[in-house]
Design a protein around this motif. Structure first.
Motif, PDB file in Angstrom:
ATOM      1  N   ASP A   7      58.791  78.755 -91.415  1.00 37.50           N
ATOM      2  CA  ASP A   7      57.899  78.563 -90.273  1.00 37.50           C
ATOM      3  C   ASP A   7      57.097  77.280 -90.528  1.00 37.50           C
ATOM      4  O   ASP A   7      56.066  77.301 -91.204  1.00 37.50           O
ATOM      5  CB  ASP A   7      56.970  79.764 -90.124  1.00 37.50           C
ATOM      6  CG  ASP A   7      56.083  79.693 -88.885  1.00 37.50           C
ATOM      7  OD1 ASP A   7      55.948  78.600 -88.319  1.00 37.50           O
ATOM      8  OD2 ASP A   7      55.509  80.733 -88.513  1.00 37.50           O
ATOM      9  N   THR A   8      57.574  76.170 -89.984  1.00 39.74           N
ATOM     10  CA  THR A   8      56.922  74.889 -90.275  1.00 39.74           C
ATOM     11  C   THR A   8      55.552  74.790 -89.620  1.00 39.74           C
ATOM     12  O   THR A   8      54.676  74.089 -90.138  1.00 39.74           O
ATOM     13  CB  THR A   8      57.805  73.712 -89.826  1.00 39.74           C
ATOM     14  OG1 THR A   8      58.154  73.878 -88.452  1.00 39.74           O
ATOM     15  CG2 THR A   8      59.080  73.638 -90.665  1.00 39.74           C
ATOM     16  N   GLU A   9      55.345  75.476 -88.510  1.00 43.70           N
ATOM     17  CA  GLU A   9      54.011  75.457 -87.897  1.00 43.70           C
ATOM     18  C   GLU A   9      52.993  76.117 -88.826  1.00 43.70           C
ATOM     19  O   GLU A   9      51.860  75.634 -88.971  1.00 43.70           O
ATOM     20  CB  GLU A   9      54.043  76.149 -86.539  1.00 43.70           C
ATOM     21  CG  GLU A   9      54.798  75.365 -85.464  1.00 43.70           C
ATOM     22  CD  GLU A   9      54.660  75.987 -84.099  1.00 43.70           C
ATOM     23  OE1 GLU A   9      53.881  76.968 -83.949  1.00 43.70           O
ATOM     24  OE2 GLU A   9      55.324  75.503 -83.165  1.00 43.70           O
ATOM     25  N   TYR A  10      53.406  77.219 -89.442  1.00 45.13           N
ATOM     26  CA  TYR A  10      52.525  77.875 -90.419  1.00 45.13           C
ATOM     27  C   TYR A  10      52.277  76.946 -91.610  1.00 45.13           C
ATOM     28  O   TYR A  10      51.138  76.800 -92.066  1.00 45.13           O
ATOM     29  CB  TYR A  10      53.158  79.180 -90.888  1.00 45.13           C
ATOM     30  CG  TYR A  10      52.447  79.819 -92.071  1.00 45.13           C
ATOM     31  CD1 TYR A  10      51.307  80.583 -91.884  1.00 45.13           C
ATOM     32  CD2 TYR A  10      52.921  79.635 -93.369  1.00 45.13           C
ATOM     33  CE1 TYR A  10      50.650  81.155 -92.969  1.00 45.13           C
ATOM     34  CE2 TYR A  10      52.277  80.199 -94.451  1.00 45.13           C
ATOM     35  CZ  TYR A  10      51.138  80.962 -94.248  1.00 45.13           C
ATOM     36  OH  TYR A  10      50.486  81.522 -95.321  1.00 45.13           O
ATOM     37  N   LEU A  12      52.352  73.655 -91.786  1.00 42.99           N
ATOM     38  CA  LEU A  12      51.474  72.540 -91.426  1.00 42.99           C
ATOM     39  C   LEU A  12      50.047  73.012 -91.195  1.00 42.99           C
ATOM     40  O   LEU A  12      49.085  72.311 -91.541  1.00 42.99           O
ATOM     41  CB  LEU A  12      52.022  71.838 -90.187  1.00 42.99           C
ATOM     42  CG  LEU A  12      53.319  71.052 -90.390  1.00 42.99           C
ATOM     43  CD1 LEU A  12      53.848  70.545 -89.049  1.00 42.99           C
ATOM     44  CD2 LEU A  12      53.115  69.888 -91.345  1.00 42.99           C
ATOM     45  N   ALA A  13      49.887  74.191 -90.623  1.00 48.27           N
ATOM     46  CA  ALA A  13      48.539  74.721 -90.400  1.00 48.27           C
ATOM     47  C   ALA A  13      47.836  74.973 -91.730  1.00 48.27           C
ATOM     48  O   ALA A  13      46.641  74.672 -91.887  1.00 48.27           O
ATOM     49  CB  ALA A  13      48.610  76.004 -89.580  1.00 48.27           C
ATOM     50  N   HIS A  16      46.903  71.585 -93.253  1.00 51.79           N
ATOM     51  CA  HIS A  16      45.732  71.022 -92.560  1.00 51.79           C
ATOM     52  C   HIS A  16      44.447  71.669 -93.066  1.00 51.79           C
ATOM     53  O   HIS A  16      43.453  70.982 -93.354  1.00 51.79           O
ATOM     54  CB  HIS A  16      45.885  71.222 -91.051  1.00 51.79           C
ATOM     55  CG  HIS A  16      44.814  70.565 -90.243  1.00 51.79           C
ATOM     56  ND1 HIS A  16      43.593  71.170 -89.979  1.00 51.79           N
ATOM     57  CD2 HIS A  16      44.757  69.340 -89.645  1.00 51.79           C
ATOM     58  CE1 HIS A  16      42.852  70.360 -89.251  1.00 51.79           C
ATOM     59  NE2 HIS A  16      43.528  69.240 -89.043  1.00 51.79           N
ATOM     60  N   ASP A 179      53.533  62.780 -84.811  1.00 57.85           N
ATOM     61  CA  ASP A 179      54.549  63.512 -84.049  1.00 57.85           C
ATOM     62  C   ASP A 179      55.952  63.336 -84.622  1.00 57.85           C
ATOM     63  O   ASP A 179      56.827  64.179 -84.393  1.00 57.85           O
ATOM     64  CB  ASP A 179      54.531  63.075 -82.581  1.00 57.85           C
ATOM     65  CG  ASP A 179      53.261  63.502 -81.849  1.00 57.85           C
ATOM     66  OD1 ASP A 179      52.609  64.456 -82.335  1.00 57.85           O
ATOM     67  OD2 ASP A 179      52.934  62.887 -80.813  1.00 57.85           O
ATOM     68  N   ARG A 335      59.804  71.251 -95.749  1.00 60.84           N
ATOM     69  CA  ARG A 335      60.661  72.359 -95.297  1.00 60.84           C
ATOM     70  C   ARG A 335      61.825  72.568 -96.271  1.00 60.84           C
ATOM     71  O   ARG A 335      62.139  73.704 -96.649  1.00 60.84           O
ATOM     72  CB  ARG A 335      61.194  72.084 -93.897  1.00 60.84           C
ATOM     73  CG  ARG A 335      62.013  73.257 -93.325  1.00 60.84           C
ATOM     74  CD  ARG A 335      62.651  72.923 -91.991  1.00 60.84           C
ATOM     75  NE  ARG A 335      63.705  71.924 -92.144  1.00 60.84           N
ATOM     76  CZ  ARG A 335      63.676  70.728 -91.557  1.00 60.84           C
ATOM     77  NH1 ARG A 335      62.665  70.367 -90.798  1.00 60.84           N
ATOM     78  NH2 ARG A 335      64.682  69.882 -91.741  1.00 60.84           N
TER      79      ARG A 335
END
Length: 381
Positions: A7-10, A12-13, A16, A179, A335
């Motif tokens: 889960d790349t969104e997780y 990156l979050a 951050h 992006d 990833r």
């Protein structure tokens, strides 16, 4: 396939959030709390050493021959060496980094009961005053000072603020998440490694994956000053994979894409069998990778071996451009690295002899070139 979907969104979050928690070596309590709470949220039990190194054991089929995966939560920083007569601060670095990258940095001074903001500047910072001397000034920690953003024009004013020798200085990360997948920030070493490990655990928990042996997920607090994993390993751990940055610089084979597997660092070669297992996993699981050798580099693995732990060690990295400076990485490497960690965690135990700390020749490993008769002749000495 053994590698898990990350889960790349997780990831990156988490990166951050980690970047915005100041944690120079010696000032890591807040980041330890954050990582520990996240591990607990993921379902793991957390154990802390006295100073705050983290161990979270994910149980497998056997306790013996456990695997450890380790990164460090501490970062570079600085410390107040002296309060100068002009009210500004002389600094010494925490960890090894050049004052070249400190010039212009925004920073937070952690005084005894309050924090202050400031900027690290060269001693000759105004072109309107020093003209070309600004360009010819030497580089080094004796040639910079920290200007405090408060009412101080001398030593006594600064001392009255509560700022004194020994106070920790945290350097702003100033992260940018682009992006196109690039991430630019200070302290990606090793906040990105911590985020990769958390994302790996999240994937294993999400898939309820079984592992052949226990996996010790370790987070150390003093790697930047050479301590690292020296005292966090327990006797049942047989192998340890460190997660850290690789140096994608001229003369190096590291890259900002895929996994970079270190074959050696300044302490010598990594374990032959563990390293080649990781290479094989990358090939079998179609994970992009490259190999590299680091001459001026040591990691948590090195500190563990130097401390006397008899464990197989390896180092897997995400390529960083301008390490210990204005660092840049790419999500592709993060990833890929997380995918490799998940594949490694669920992979079969291949060296059964590692179940015992000591034994005879039966079951001992072999290295193919020599065992195939391609080494020295018996008469050679």
């Amino acid at each position: 396939m053994a590698r898990h979907t990350i889960d790349t969104e997780y990831l990156l979050a988490q990166l951050h959030e980690l970047l915005h928690i100041p944690s120079p070596t010696g000032y890591t309590d807040s980041v330890v709390r954050h990582v520990s709470e996240e591990l607990q949220r993921l379902g793991l039990e957390v154990e802390l050493t006295r100073r705050g190194a983290i161990r979270a054991v994910r149980q497998g089929s056997r306790r013996a021959a456990a695997r450890a995966i380790v990164s460090h939560v501490d970062t570079l920083g600085a410390q107040v060496k002296r309060v100068k007569d002009n009210g500004r601060l002389e600094l010494v670095p925490i960890g090894h980094w050049s004052a070249r990258f400190a010039e212009g940095a925004r920073a937070t001074i952690m005084a005894e009961d309050k924090t202050f903001r400031g900027t690290i500047l060269p001693l000759k910072a105004s072109g309107h005053t020093f003209n070309e001397e600004v360009d010819t000034a030497p580089v080094g920690w004796p040639h910079v000072e920290l200007r405090i953003d408060d009412h101080t024009r001398g030593l006594d004013d600064t001392l009255k603020l509560g700022i004194d020798v020994g106070d920790t200085v945290a350097i702003d990360p100033q992260p940018e998440f682009l992006d196109n997948g690039f991430i630019v920030s200070r302290h990606l070493d090793d906040k990105a490694g911590v985020a990769v490990m958390l994302a790996s655990i999240e994937a294993l928990e999400r898939e309820k994956s079984a592992t052949p042996v226990d996996t010790h997920w370790l987070f150390t607090i003093a790697e930047e000053v050479g301590v690292g994993a020296a005292s966090i390993l327990t006797p049942e751990v047989a192998s340890m994979v460190a997660v850290d940055n690789g140096t994608s610089a001229p003369g190096q084979n590291s890259a900002e894409f895929g996994v970079t597997i270190a074959m050696a660092d300044q302490t010598g070669p990594f374990d032959y069998h563990l390293t080649r297992k990781l290479v094989r996993l990358c090939r079998d699981e179609d994970i992009r990778f490259q190999k590299d050798v680091f001459r001026y580099y040591r990691s948590d693995s090195a500190s563990a071996v130097v401390a006397g732990h008899d464990v197989r060690t390896a180092l897997v990295t995400f390529g960083v451009d301008a390490s210990h400076g204005w660092e840049r990485i790419h999500i592709h490497a993060l990833r890929s690295l997380a995918e490799l960690l998940t594949a490694y965690a669920v992979s079969p135990l291949e060296i059964e002899r590692d179940l015992q700390p000591r034994g005879g020749l039966e079951g001992f490993t072999s290295q193919p070139a020599v065992d195939a008769g391609l080494g020295f002749d018996s008469d050679d000495h």
